[in-house]
Design a protein around this motif. Structure first.
Motif, PDB file in Angstrom:
ATOM      1  N   PHE A  77     -37.861  32.144  10.171  1.00 19.71           N
ATOM      2  CA  PHE A  77     -36.446  32.740  10.397  1.00 19.71           C
ATOM      3  C   PHE A  77     -35.644  32.856   9.122  1.00 19.71           C
ATOM      4  O   PHE A  77     -34.887  33.801   9.098  1.00 19.71           O
ATOM      5  N   MET A  78     -35.817  32.040   8.081  1.00 22.44           N
ATOM      6  CA  MET A  78     -34.942  32.147   6.885  1.00 22.44           C
ATOM      7  C   MET A  78     -35.574  32.985   6.010  1.00 22.44           C
ATOM      8  O   MET A  78     -34.763  33.591   5.100  1.00 22.44           O
ATOM      9  N   ILE A  79     -36.854  33.112   5.717  1.00 21.91           N
ATOM     10  CA  ILE A  79     -37.326  33.694   4.623  1.00 21.91           C
ATOM     11  C   ILE A  79     -37.799  35.235   4.974  1.00 21.91           C
ATOM     12  O   ILE A  79     -37.391  36.278   4.497  1.00 21.91           O
TER      13      ILE A  79
ATOM     14  N   PHE B 231     -42.911  32.069  -6.386  1.00 23.80           N
ATOM     15  CA  PHE B 231     -43.063  31.227  -5.214  1.00 23.80           C
ATOM     16  C   PHE B 231     -41.571  30.521  -4.738  1.00 23.80           C
ATOM     17  O   PHE B 231     -41.659  29.984  -3.529  1.00 23.80           O
ATOM     18  N   ASP B 232     -40.450  30.812  -5.507  1.00 24.26           N
ATOM     19  CA  ASP B 232     -39.411  30.157  -4.977  1.00 24.26           C
ATOM     20  C   ASP B 232     -38.901  30.884  -3.803  1.00 24.26           C
ATOM     21  O   ASP B 232     -39.068  32.112  -3.502  1.00 24.26           O
ATOM     22  N   PHE B 233     -38.282  30.017  -2.860  1.00 26.88           N
ATOM     23  CA  PHE B 233     -37.946  30.486  -1.423  1.00 26.88           C
ATOM     24  C   PHE B 233     -36.792  31.479  -1.632  1.00 26.88           C
ATOM     25  O   PHE B 233     -36.929  32.580  -0.969  1.00 26.88           O
ATOM     26  N   SER B 234     -36.016  31.548  -2.951  1.00 31.25           N
ATOM     27  CA  SER B 234     -35.146  32.388  -2.631  1.00 31.25           C
ATOM     28  C   SER B 234     -35.585  33.811  -3.097  1.00 31.25           C
ATOM     29  O   SER B 234     -35.268  34.927  -2.629  1.00 31.25           O
ATOM     30  N   ALA B 235     -36.465  33.732  -4.245  1.00 29.12           N
ATOM     31  CA  ALA B 235     -37.318  35.000  -4.506  1.00 29.12           C
ATOM     32  C   ALA B 235     -38.035  35.545  -3.269  1.00 29.12           C
ATOM     33  O   ALA B 235     -38.115  36.548  -3.201  1.00 29.12           O
ATOM     34  N   LEU B 236     -38.867  34.779  -2.578  1.00 30.08           N
ATOM     35  CA  LEU B 236     -39.605  35.131  -1.425  1.00 30.08           C
ATOM     36  C   LEU B 236     -38.621  35.875  -0.506  1.00 30.08           C
ATOM     37  O   LEU B 236     -39.067  36.803   0.095  1.00 30.08           O
ATOM     38  N   LYS B 237     -37.544  35.090  -0.259  1.00 35.31           N
ATOM     39  CA  LYS B 237     -36.517  35.782   0.841  1.00 35.31           C
ATOM     40  C   LYS B 237     -36.094  37.090   0.392  1.00 35.31           C
ATOM     41  O   LYS B 237     -36.191  38.345   1.206  1.00 35.31           O
TER      42      LYS B 237
ATOM     43  N   PHE C  77     -48.827  32.970   2.420  1.00 31.72           N
ATOM     44  CA  PHE C  77     -48.117  33.044   1.094  1.00 31.72           C
ATOM     45  C   PHE C  77     -48.612  33.902   0.237  1.00 31.72           C
ATOM     46  O   PHE C  77     -47.568  34.461  -0.681  1.00 31.72           O
ATOM     47  N   LEU C  78     -49.664  34.256   0.080  1.00 31.96           N
ATOM     48  CA  LEU C  78     -50.268  34.890  -0.860  1.00 31.96           C
ATOM     49  C   LEU C  78     -49.644  36.288  -0.958  1.00 31.96           C
ATOM     50  O   LEU C  78     -49.193  37.116  -1.668  1.00 31.96           O
ATOM     51  N   VAL C  79     -49.531  36.588   0.382  1.00 33.74           N
ATOM     52  CA  VAL C  79     -49.242  38.312   0.689  1.00 33.74           C
ATOM     53  C   VAL C  79     -47.814  38.031   0.187  1.00 33.74           C
ATOM     54  O   VAL C  79     -47.308  39.215  -0.390  1.00 33.74           O
ATOM     55  N   MET C  80     -46.938  37.250   0.622  1.00 33.20           N
ATOM     56  CA  MET C  80     -45.641  37.315   0.287  1.00 33.20           C
ATOM     57  C   MET C  80     -45.278  37.269  -1.125  1.00 33.20           C
ATOM     58  O   MET C  80     -44.569  38.038  -1.818  1.00 33.20           O
ATOM     59  N   PHE C  81     -46.249  36.595  -1.921  1.00 32.97           N
ATOM     60  CA  PHE C  81     -46.394  36.331  -3.393  1.00 32.97           C
ATOM     61  C   PHE C  81     -46.241  37.812  -4.004  1.00 32.97           C
ATOM     62  O   PHE C  81     -46.061  38.066  -5.236  1.00 32.97           O
TER      63      PHE C  81
ATOM     64  N   TYR D 222     -45.329  40.456  -3.193  1.00 35.47           N
ATOM     65  CA  TYR D 222     -44.255  41.213  -3.212  1.00 35.47           C
ATOM     66  C   TYR D 222     -43.218  40.531  -4.135  1.00 35.47           C
ATOM     67  O   TYR D 222     -42.442  41.301  -4.648  1.00 35.47           O
ATOM     68  N   SER D 223     -43.164  39.291  -4.274  1.00 27.81           N
ATOM     69  CA  SER D 223     -42.191  38.610  -4.978  1.00 27.81           C
ATOM     70  C   SER D 223     -42.578  38.247  -6.268  1.00 27.81           C
ATOM     71  O   SER D 223     -41.634  38.519  -7.241  1.00 27.81           O
ATOM     72  N   GLY D 224     -43.602  37.841  -6.599  1.00 26.55           N
ATOM     73  CA  GLY D 224     -43.937  37.416  -7.899  1.00 26.55           C
ATOM     74  C   GLY D 224     -43.446  36.030  -8.232  1.00 26.55           C
ATOM     75  O   GLY D 224     -43.753  35.591  -9.550  1.00 26.55           O
TER      76      GLY D 224
END
Lengths: 212, 595, 291
Positions: free
Chosen positions: B202-204, B129-135, B119-123, B125-127
């Motif tokens: 799958f989704m994110i 934690f919202d699913f839509s932002a992560l996606k 999650f932190l790695v994904m964060f 890139y997105s800044g």
């Protein structure tokens, strides 16, 4: 169709040899495999109508279908080693391993030639499988005679590859290989016989005790 | 500082609702069951604590599947793990429970660590934690990073799901909890990991490469086979069920992995079918595993033992429990017309359709996957013939089993309800599949256009055909004259519980045939009166838990060794500690000077 | 009309099924140069059993009484899915070849439970071995079915049966299917129906407690199962030639195999099944190559 039948016969026989638990079954498997190989080369010779190939075919029949299996059978009977092969891996696991090996062979040959297409292309896959299964037999069967058979299966695979890919090796080489096989088998057979007489067993595993 | 996303957001899409439905479908009957189960077992105060924990546990699971924020997801996940830990150790007087809890909490935290890292790695890139932002962020992520994130997610969720070789905690933790808790843990808690896989991979994250699917497929197959083989050799009823959960998670993951592969191959319709199969098996497994754990609880309550070697003959003493257990066994063995059959059939169809539409090596791989799934099905049938046959049939093997009685209504009703659900999901499969394909559609988000099958299946016709033929046979060939007699005893007059076929004996052929994996060994103990007369003979057989002995124990040893090495820097002398601080400052000064 | 034909087919097949068993026995005796019982002996046996009183153990439960009906129900339902008399004549809406394997497993499940029900060691041993062998047979059965149906792209029995060309991969898969048939019909290299020797019997041990009409039903179910498997080979895997002739050829092949082989040790069956598994993998490989 006929070529395909023979090719897959070779593969099935290789698997049958993996499944075999007794020496006589193993020798029978080798004989059958060689017979399929003989039919294949015969068809090739007939197609190309070359005298050299006919000679090779005849020698193949004489050496691999008749002489070598008979000789091995005789040795086996003389030393009464028919009971078991000294399997270090049981047949089911061996079979799974053999399937895995031939799947790898399939993946590998798929990278070189496109397998769906000409049926003869699958010959490379089958020869590679047979070679690998032969090696596998040599590694996992403890009795010396079974190891000879593993070597012979390998040789069958190599012969098949040569016959199918390049239309056969040069004539002289081919003939030389047959004599090689004959000699190797005879020498190994005699060795086995001697080993058996000296140590009363042919378990290769136990020969490690001989080191200094 | 800005808040990293909206913590209060809930996701109400089909996937979340599907999982919420599954959680409630099992939790509510389990809660009803617990009223009867806890009666007489625990005191008033403890009951209150257990109720509170149960409520909090179910709510935390609901939060896991409902939230739309990765941070909240993580918190809820951790909450779920901790609450289930407390429930596992609620019988803390048993030493086993505490040990099981420890293994569980360690393993689950290793999993959570991997997830947090992902999650932190994904964060980064997105800044947010919202699913839509992560996606959104994941679409710009470089592929290497994606691979790493996927592997971390797989390790994290795989631990919770109990995928081999991360399953090690499952057979310890699930049996030690009170039965209604085991039921919820095995039936739904491990499924939240599947939810996580679907949501995040799958989704994110989006499926990055075909080897992701291959990896999941291989792990799933290993889980299937290892799980069912251990289940077969197990004689502790609840451990047997726990191992069988490993197997079933494998079947679910087989659908998920196949779906990943097909998606990457550009076969959205087949991918949808595979995911449908996986999701359908998920809800089916929830139903029948929940049911079987409840039945196991009833048996434990009635007899005080979980070892099936001490049971037997319970079908006459506990007819309702027996019928419910039989329904669960048929369903879990994948036999028509129950629900397990339909989902296994769908999985096989998905693999078959995939094999038809791909060429070359994938065709072979998928077919072998299908064959191994069939092997799992066959072994599962053998396993549950053993479980049901030895527990419920023939003559009681112990005093406890002889004196057993049926459980109260509050325990019977939930079992009957879940058994009915198993039948309903099997017979009403077409409607269920339609709902689930909508869920799968929302996950895959590719124009697949509904599932198409290469052949049709109608469980109603199958059920009625079996029933009609049986009824006709009964009508024409009903026995007219019967005599009751002893079991055929070859002239020996004292057949009894001692001469029955035991569970250990039942699984012996399989233990021998799969000896290369199970590595069985036995202990015998003879007490002799004289050379000729043996007074008692004890024979015990064990299987080697390969993963524990060859993976985890060396790893644990390594960790302890490392810890001992690290311990050396802590001599306990204050001078040395001051020296450390001094050294640190010096190093810092040197490094700061470089910038 | 179609359903009428299906009903007719199932009645005829059930009526003929004991005859096939009798025929196999006759062929075996012919090869052994013996006279042997007539081909209608299985009918007489069934009639005799149906008229007999039934002896039931005191320790059994309703599972024991119910199992024969479950077995006969499952084999009949499975038989509905096989288009024996022609490509159109089966209930293909109900299920496909995969479903057929699972339906048969339903009957076996109850049979194995019934074996455990009386509490005799024979029954338990029979159940244990039956489930052991069937769990090994299942993957082979499924993979050979897959290999047969891969070419036409559907596991529907009718679609496979009406697929015109006979492919090389089907031939190899049929070999594996034959091994499955041998194991499922408890024929000689795997099991021996003719003996009641404790150490070797599998199916017979499981049903040892049965007598009278229940035994008649179980016997009939095993006749039907045999016809079912023969028909799958004859009508689905090899879709040309006369159905009756093909059935005779299969029966003769089974008889010849039974006479020429000895029963295997239980753990040799594992090797036999893994070899047939390899055979069906090879069939899939050939199919992947497009032959």
């Amino acid at each position: 169709m006929a070529v395909g039948l023979i090719l897959f016969g070779i593969l099935v026989m290789a698997f049958a040899m993996v499944a075999a638990k007794r020496l006589s079954a193993l020798i029978f498997g080798f004989r059958a495999q060689s017979f399929f190989l003989f039919m294949l080369t015969f068809i090739l010779a007939w197609r190309e109508n070359s005298t050299q190939l006919y000679i090779v075919t005849t020698m193949l029949f004489a050496v691999k279908v008749v002489l070598v299996p008979n000789f091995l059978q005789k040795v086996a009977r003389r030393i009464k080693a028919d009971e078991d092969l000294g399997l270090s891996v049981n047949p089911t696991v061996s079979m799974s391993a053999a399937v895995l090996l031939s799947y790898m062979a399939y993946l590998f040959t798929g990278k070189i030639v496109s397998i769906p297409g000409e049926f003869e292309n699958s010959a490379l896959f089958i020869s590679l499988s047979a070679t690998m299964i032969g090696t596998f037999l040599m590694i996992t069967r403890m009795k010396a005679l079974a190891q000879i058979l593993g070597l012979l299966v390998m040789e069958n695979g190599i012969f098949l590859a040569a016959a199918s890919v390049s239309g056969g090796m040069p004539f002289i080489v081919e003939i030389a290989i047959f004599f090689d096989i004959l000699l190797v088998v005879i020498i190994l057979g005699i060795f086995v016989f001697k080993i058996n007489r000296l140590f009363t067993h042919i378990d290769v595993d136990k020969l490690t005790e001989l080191k200094g | 500082m800005q808040l990293a996303g909206n913590f209060g957001d809930l996701s109400g899409d089909y996937l979340s609702l599907f999982f919420l439905f599954t959680i409630l479908l099992i939790s509510v009957p389990a809660a009803v069951y617990s009223t009867g189960y806890m009666m007489g077992e625990y005191g008033g105060k403890k009951k209150a604590v257990l109720w509170a924990l149960l409520a909090a546990f179910v709510s935390s699971m609901a939060l896991v599947v409902l939230t739309a924020n990765a941070f909240v997801f993580l918190v809820a996940w951790e909450l779920m793990s901790l609450l289930s830990y407390f429930l596992v150790v609620s019988d803390f007087k048993h030493e086993k429970s505490v040990k099981a809890g420890t293994i569980y909490i360690v393993m689950t935290h290793i999993g959570t660590a991997f997830m947090t890292a992902a999650f932190l790695v994904m964060f980064r890139y997105s800044g947010s934690f919202d699913f839509s932002a992560l996606k959104e962020a994941c679409s710009t992520m470089p592929p290497e990073i994606k691979n790493i994130v996927f592997l971390m997610l797989l390790a994290g969720f795989g631990t919770k799901a109990g995928l081999v070789p991360l399953h090690i905690w499952l057979p310890y933790a699930h049996p030690q909890a009170p039965s209604h808790i085991s039921s919820i843990m095995s039936a739904v808690m491990i499924k939240t990991a599947v939810y996580g896989m679907l949501r995040f991979v799958f989704m994110i994250l989006g499926i990055g490469a075909i080897w992701w699917g291959n990896l999941v497929l291989v792990l799933a197959l290993v889980s299937c086979l290892a799980g069912i083989m251990y289940a077969l050799t197990e004689n502790d009823l609840k451990r047997l069920l726990a191992y069988s959960s490993v197997e079933n998670i494998g079947i679910i993951m087989l659908g998920v992995g196949a779906s990943m592969v097909f998606m990457k191959m550009g076969l959205p319709a087949v991918s949808l079918l595979a995911l449908c199969a996986g999701l359908f098996h998920l809800i089916n497994h929830a139903v029948f595993k929940g049911l079987l754990f409840l039945c196991a609880g009833s048996i434990y309550k009635a007899t005080g033992t979980r070892n099936i070697e001490h049971l037997g003959g319970l079908i006459k003493k506990m007819p309702v429990t027996a019928a419910a257990f039989l329904a669960g066994s048929i369903a879990i063995s994948g036999l028509p017309p129950f629900n397990g059959f339909v989902s296994e059939w769908l999985t096989l169809q998905a693999l078959f359709t995939g094999a038809v539409n791909t060429g070359g090596s994938y065709k072979i791989f998928l077919c072998v996957c299908a064959a191994l799934l069939a092997l799992t099905g066959g072994l599962a049938a053998a396993c549950f013939v053993k479980a049901f046959g030895v527990t419920f049939l023939a003559v009681p093997r112990s005093r406890a089993a002889e004196r057993a009685g049926e459980v109260p209504l509050s325990m019977k009703a939930p079992m009957v309800f879940l058994a009915a659900a198993a039948v309903l999901l099997g017979v009403g499969a077409p409607s269920a599949i339609r709902c689930i394909s909508a869920v799968a559609d929302s996950v895959i988000a590719a124009p697949a256009g509904g599932i198409t099958l290469s052949a049709s299946l109608n469980t109603v016709i199958i059920a009625s055909a079996i029933f009609t033929a049986s009824a006709a046979a009964f009508y024409f060939m009903r026995p007219r004259r019967t005599t009751e007699c002893n079991t055929w005893d070859c002239g020996y007059y004292k057949l009894g519980a001692r001469t029955e076929y035991s569970a250990t004996a039942f699984s012996k052929p399989l233990r021998i045939a799969f000896g290369f994996f199970l590595l069985p060994y036995s202990k015998t103990e003879k007490i002799r009166d004289s050379f000729y007369h043996v007074r008692s003979f004890k024979y015990e057989v064990f299987t080697t838990p390969v993963f524990r002995d060859y993976v985890y124990e060396p790893a644990v040893k390594l960790v302890f060794m490392a810890a001992r090495q690290v311990k050396k820097i802590q001599p306990g002398s204050i001078h040395v500690y001051v020296a450390y601080i001094f050294a640190t400052i010096v190093l810092l000064v040197i490094f700061m000077g470089r910038f | 009309m179609k359903y009428l034909l299906v009903a007719l087919q199932i009645v005829v097949l059930i009526a003929v099924s004991p005859f096939i068993t009798g025929l196999i026995k006759k062929i075996k005796n012919f090869i052994r140069l013996r006279k042997g019982p007539g081909v209608f002996q299985p009918y007489y046996d069934l009639a005799k059993l149906a008229g007999k009183e039934e002896v039931i153990s005191r320790d059994t439960s309703w599972i024991f009484a119910f199992a024969p009906y479950a077995v006969i129900g499952s084999v009949t339902a499975a038989l509905l899915l096989v288009p024996a008399f022609g490509p159109g004549i089966s209930l293909n809406r109900a299920g496909d070849l995969i479903a057929m394997i699972f339906i048969l497993a339903f009957g076996r499940f109850f049979m194995a439970l019934a074996g455990l029900d009386a509490g005799s060691a024979f029954g338990g041993m029979g159940s244990s071995r039956e489930m052991f062998i069937s769990s090994l047979v299942e993957p082979v059965a499924l993979l050979s079915v897959f290999a047969v149906s891969l070419n036409c792209g559907s596991t529907d029995a009718q679609a496979v049966a009406s697929y015109g060309t006979f492919r090389f991969s089907t031939l190899v898969a049929t070999g594996a299917l034959f091994a499955v048939t041998i194991a499922e019909t408890s024929r000689i290299p795997v099991d021996n129906r003719e003996t009641h020797l404790e150490l070797t019997m599998i199916h017979e041990a499981m049903v040892l407690e049965y007598s009278g009409r229940s035994l008649a039903l179980i016997e009939l179910a095993s006749h039907i199962k045999q016809v079912l498997f023969f028909s799958v080979i004859a009508a689905v895997a090899v879709p040309f030639g006369n159905y009756a002739v093909k059935m005779l050829v299969i029966a003769a092949a089974v008889a010849a195999l039974e006479v020429s082989m000895a029963k295997m040790r239980l753990f040799r069956v594992v090797d036999m099944m893994s070899f047939s598994f390899v055979l069906s993998v090879i069939a899939v490989v050939i199919s992947a190559m497009g032959y």
